[in-house]
Design a protein around this motif. Structure first.
Motif, PDB file in Angstrom:
ATOM      1  N   TYR A   1     -44.617  -9.193 -41.523  1.00 52.28           N
ATOM      2  CA  TYR A   1     -43.363  -8.702 -42.106  1.00 52.28           C
ATOM      3  C   TYR A   1     -42.313  -8.485 -41.026  1.00 52.28           C
ATOM      4  CZ  TYR A   1     -40.176  -6.355 -45.253  1.00 52.28           C
ATOM      5  OH  TYR A   1     -39.060  -6.029 -46.002  1.00 52.28           O
ATOM      6  N   SER A   2     -42.669  -7.791 -39.944  1.00 50.80           N
ATOM      7  CA  SER A   2     -41.679  -7.514 -38.907  1.00 50.80           C
ATOM      8  C   SER A   2     -41.219  -8.801 -38.220  1.00 50.80           C
ATOM      9  CB  SER A   2     -42.230  -6.527 -37.876  1.00 50.80           C
ATOM     10  OG  SER A   2     -43.357  -7.048 -37.199  1.00 50.80           O
ATOM     11  N   SER A   3     -42.061  -9.837 -38.221  1.00 51.61           N
ATOM     12  CA  SER A   3     -41.647 -11.130 -37.680  1.00 51.61           C
ATOM     13  C   SER A   3     -40.522 -11.732 -38.515  1.00 51.61           C
ATOM     14  CB  SER A   3     -42.837 -12.096 -37.620  1.00 51.61           C
ATOM     15  OG  SER A   3     -43.811 -11.648 -36.699  1.00 51.61           O
ATOM     16  N   CYS A   4     -40.587 -11.527 -39.828  1.00 49.57           N
ATOM     17  CA  CYS A   4     -39.514 -11.996 -40.708  1.00 49.57           C
ATOM     18  C   CYS A   4     -38.213 -11.261 -40.409  1.00 49.57           C
ATOM     19  CB  CYS A   4     -39.910 -11.802 -42.168  1.00 49.57           C
ATOM     20  SG  CYS A   4     -41.262 -12.845 -42.725  1.00 49.57           S
ATOM     21  N   ILE A   5     -38.289  -9.967 -40.176  1.00 54.18           N
ATOM     22  CA  ILE A   5     -37.098  -9.190 -39.850  1.00 54.18           C
ATOM     23  C   ILE A   5     -36.520  -9.646 -38.511  1.00 54.18           C
ATOM     24  CG2 ILE A   5     -36.199  -6.885 -39.383  1.00 54.18           C
ATOM     25  CD1 ILE A   5     -36.972  -7.462 -42.331  1.00 54.18           C
ATOM     26  N   LYS A   6     -37.385  -9.918 -37.536  1.00 53.01           N
ATOM     27  CA  LYS A   6     -36.928 -10.421 -36.247  1.00 53.01           C
ATOM     28  C   LYS A   6     -36.181 -11.737 -36.425  1.00 53.01           C
ATOM     29  CE  LYS A   6     -38.601 -11.897 -31.701  1.00 53.01           C
ATOM     30  NZ  LYS A   6     -39.811 -12.128 -30.847  1.00 53.01           N
ATOM     31  N   GLU A   7     -36.660 -12.581 -37.311  1.00 49.16           N
ATOM     32  CA  GLU A   7     -35.986 -13.850 -37.573  1.00 49.16           C
ATOM     33  C   GLU A   7     -34.586 -13.628 -38.151  1.00 49.16           C
ATOM     34  OE1 GLU A   7     -36.698 -17.985 -40.130  1.00 49.16           O
ATOM     35  OE2 GLU A   7     -38.348 -16.562 -39.821  1.00 49.16           O
ATOM     36  N   LEU A   8     -34.437 -12.609 -39.001  1.00 51.65           N
ATOM     37  CA  LEU A   8     -33.118 -12.306 -39.552  1.00 51.65           C
ATOM     38  C   LEU A   8     -32.157 -11.854 -38.453  1.00 51.65           C
ATOM     39  CD1 LEU A   8     -34.119 -10.452 -42.847  1.00 51.65           C
ATOM     40  CD2 LEU A   8     -33.325 -12.801 -42.588  1.00 51.65           C
ATOM     41  N   TYR A   9     -32.647 -11.084 -37.496  1.00 54.51           N
ATOM     42  CA  TYR A   9     -31.817 -10.692 -36.354  1.00 54.51           C
ATOM     43  C   TYR A   9     -31.400 -11.912 -35.549  1.00 54.51           C
ATOM     44  CZ  TYR A   9     -31.935  -5.578 -36.474  1.00 54.51           C
ATOM     45  OH  TYR A   9     -31.722  -4.259 -36.800  1.00 54.51           O
ATOM     46  N   GLU A  10     -32.316 -12.862 -35.414  1.00 52.81           N
ATOM     47  CA  GLU A  10     -31.993 -14.073 -34.670  1.00 52.81           C
ATOM     48  C   GLU A  10     -30.933 -14.901 -35.388  1.00 52.81           C
ATOM     49  OE1 GLU A  10     -35.806 -15.851 -34.304  1.00 52.81           O
ATOM     50  OE2 GLU A  10     -36.418 -14.607 -32.594  1.00 52.81           O
ATOM     51  N   LEU A  11     -30.908 -14.826 -36.706  1.00 53.14           N
ATOM     52  CA  LEU A  11     -29.907 -15.555 -37.487  1.00 53.14           C
ATOM     53  C   LEU A  11     -28.515 -14.949 -37.359  1.00 53.14           C
ATOM     54  CD1 LEU A  11     -31.879 -16.188 -40.813  1.00 53.14           C
ATOM     55  CD2 LEU A  11     -31.216 -17.914 -39.133  1.00 53.14           C
ATOM     56  N   ARG A  12     -28.450 -13.611 -37.299  1.00 49.33           N
ATOM     57  CA  ARG A  12     -27.158 -12.929 -37.372  1.00 49.33           C
ATOM     58  C   ARG A  12     -26.753 -12.214 -36.080  1.00 49.33           C
ATOM     59  NH1 ARG A  12     -23.624 -14.311 -40.746  1.00 49.33           N
ATOM     60  NH2 ARG A  12     -22.702 -12.240 -40.545  1.00 49.33           N
ATOM     61  N   GLY A  13     -27.727 -11.847 -35.256  1.00 47.85           N
ATOM     62  CA  GLY A  13     -27.421 -11.065 -34.067  1.00 47.85           C
ATOM     63  C   GLY A  13     -27.317  -9.585 -34.401  1.00 47.85           C
ATOM     64  N   VAL A  14     -27.383  -8.746 -33.376  1.00 43.04           N
ATOM     65  CA  VAL A  14     -27.391  -7.300 -33.595  1.00 43.04           C
ATOM     66  C   VAL A  14     -26.027  -6.779 -34.045  1.00 43.04           C
ATOM     67  CG1 VAL A  14     -29.276  -6.897 -31.990  1.00 43.04           C
ATOM     68  CG2 VAL A  14     -26.924  -6.903 -31.141  1.00 43.04           C
ATOM     69  N   VAL A  15     -24.972  -7.540 -33.803  1.00 41.48           N
ATOM     70  CA  VAL A  15     -23.637  -7.112 -34.239  1.00 41.48           C
ATOM     71  C   VAL A  15     -23.440  -7.372 -35.725  1.00 41.48           C
ATOM     72  CG1 VAL A  15     -21.155  -7.460 -33.965  1.00 41.48           C
ATOM     73  CG2 VAL A  15     -22.641  -7.444 -31.951  1.00 41.48           C
ATOM     74  N   GLY A  16     -23.955  -8.485 -36.195  1.00 39.48           N
ATOM     75  CA  GLY A  16     -23.735  -8.854 -37.592  1.00 39.48           C
ATOM     76  C   GLY A  16     -24.807  -8.401 -38.554  1.00 39.48           C
ATOM     77  N   PHE A  17     -25.880  -7.816 -38.033  1.00 38.38           N
ATOM     78  CA  PHE A  17     -26.996  -7.445 -38.908  1.00 38.38           C
ATOM     79  C   PHE A  17     -27.672  -6.188 -38.387  1.00 38.38           C
ATOM     80  CE2 PHE A  17     -31.581  -7.905 -40.087  1.00 38.38           C
ATOM     81  CZ  PHE A  17     -31.432  -7.880 -41.463  1.00 38.38           C
ATOM     82  N   GLU A  18     -27.989  -5.287 -39.284  1.00 39.67           N
ATOM     83  CA  GLU A  18     -28.751  -4.089 -38.926  1.00 39.67           C
ATOM     84  C   GLU A  18     -29.821  -3.849 -39.973  1.00 39.67           C
ATOM     85  OE1 GLU A  18     -28.324   0.721 -38.006  1.00 39.67           O
ATOM     86  OE2 GLU A  18     -26.539  -0.475 -38.460  1.00 39.67           O
ATOM     87  N   HIS A  19     -31.038  -3.646 -39.512  1.00 42.09           N
ATOM     88  CA  HIS A  19     -32.156  -3.396 -40.417  1.00 42.09           C
ATOM     89  C   HIS A  19     -32.837  -2.090 -40.055  1.00 42.09           C
ATOM     90  CE1 HIS A  19     -36.420  -3.481 -41.622  1.00 42.09           C
ATOM     91  NE2 HIS A  19     -35.953  -4.051 -42.719  1.00 42.09           N
ATOM     92  N   GLU A  20     -33.265  -1.355 -41.096  1.00 41.86           N
ATOM     93  CA  GLU A  20     -34.001  -0.110 -40.900  1.00 41.86           C
ATOM     94  C   GLU A  20     -35.181  -0.065 -41.869  1.00 41.86           C
ATOM     95  OE1 GLU A  20     -33.479   2.026 -38.585  1.00 41.86           O
ATOM     96  OE2 GLU A  20     -31.419   1.614 -37.928  1.00 41.86           O
ATOM     97  N   PHE A  21     -36.238   0.645 -41.450  1.00 40.84           N
ATOM     98  CA  PHE A  21     -37.378   0.898 -42.319  1.00 40.84           C
ATOM     99  C   PHE A  21     -37.306   2.320 -42.854  1.00 40.84           C
ATOM    100  CE2 PHE A  21     -39.258  -2.528 -39.726  1.00 40.84           C
ATOM    101  CZ  PHE A  21     -39.860  -3.297 -40.706  1.00 40.84           C
TER     102      PHE A  21
END
Length: 283
Positions: free
Chosen positions: A215-235
């Motif tokens: 699961y966290s690998s999928c979230i890491k992939e989303l960060y790679e798609l958008r970058g830390v400026v364009g995307f923020e994820h929290e659990f």
């Protein structure tokens, strides 16, 4: 991901009436009076119930506690007091996602959706079927105890499949920040196994090195798609209600965890409220 200290729990419980009001009015305080949140996830994770907690109830009549009412189409719940505040709830069943999710995905891509709450349930999704023997994970001759671990594996795969559908929408999103929360519901059913649940969603630390989970690998992939400026994820995690997992024919198939009480439930709901308030830019 969750709060379990007694001191924090008691403090939050003392504020339970204020927290309840703050949850229902969260959207009312959004800057410029606008909030469009997509509530997505696999079937049976509690998406419609979440919208009822934070907004006006969906549907004419809520089913009895513990009953699972299938969402057949995308639903909307208005945020009280905010003309443009909206929860967009996508049905989680695989056969319905192909029909009703594309419009929500377009909202994510074109920037009209401000944030995504991805509902999960750690393998404790409510069953649409009246009996576990009618479920796709069942094999002839299986007893309930033999079937349940296979059901949990199936439910977790369903969550990953639903998460995978969101990737292309985020990849194609306009240049506008998107926030996302993975909200693991049904603490009352998995609280005694919370270390394993946390490791499934967030990964595990081995000798100081964080080893990602599927699961966290999928979230890491989303960060790679958008970058830390364009995307923020929290659990985060919570329990919208304390109720046994049950089917129509067998009755209770997983009782709530002994020791999980209203104090813990309110505490973690307060954490969710604080998190969403921050992501939405509230003071």
């Amino acid at each position: 991901m969750f709060i379990e200290t007694a001191e924090a729990a008691l403090l939050a419980y003392e504020k339970r009436d204020l927290i309840k009001g703050a949850l229902s009015k969260l959207g009312y305080l959004i800057r410029n009076g606008r909030l469009r949140v997509a509530v997505l996830g696999a079937g049976g994770t509690g998406k419609s119930t979440l919208a009822e907690v934070f907004g006006e109830p969906i549907g004419a009549k809520k089913p009895p506690i513990g009953a699972y009412s299938v969402s057949a189409a995308a639903e909307e719940a208005r945020v009280p007091g905010v003309p443009f505040g909206l929860f967009i709830v996508g049905p989680g069943q695989e056969r319905r996602r192909a029909t009703h999710w594309p419009d929500i995905m377009r909202g994510i891509s074109d920037g009209s959706v401000d944030g995504v709450i991805f509902l999960a349930a750690a393998g404790f999704s409510s069953l649409e079927e009246k009996s576990f023997t009618h479920h796709v994970a069942y094999r002839p001759g299986m007893g309930l105890q033999e079937w349940f671990p296979l059901f949990q594996e199936w439910a977790l795969r369903e969550e990953l499949a639903a998460l995978d559908l969101i990737k292309s929408a985020i990849r194609n999103r306009v240049n506008k920040r998107l926030w996302m929360v993975t909200l693991v519901n049904k603490q009352d059913l998995w609280w005694d196994d919370r270390v394993r649940v946390r490791e499934w969603y967030q990964g595990v630390s081995v000798s100081g090195v964080q080893v990602p989970s599927l699961y966290s690998s999928c979230i890491k992939e989303l960060y790679e798609l958008r970058g830390v400026v364009g995307f923020e994820h929290e659990f985060a995690s919570a329990s919208f209600e304390i109720v046994n997992l049950a089917t129509g024919e067998e009755g209770v198939i997983r009782p709530t965890v002994m020791g999980y009480d209203e104090v813990l439930r309110v505490t973690n709901l307060e954490h969710v409220r604080e998190l969403l308030s921050r992501l939405c830019g509230l003071p």
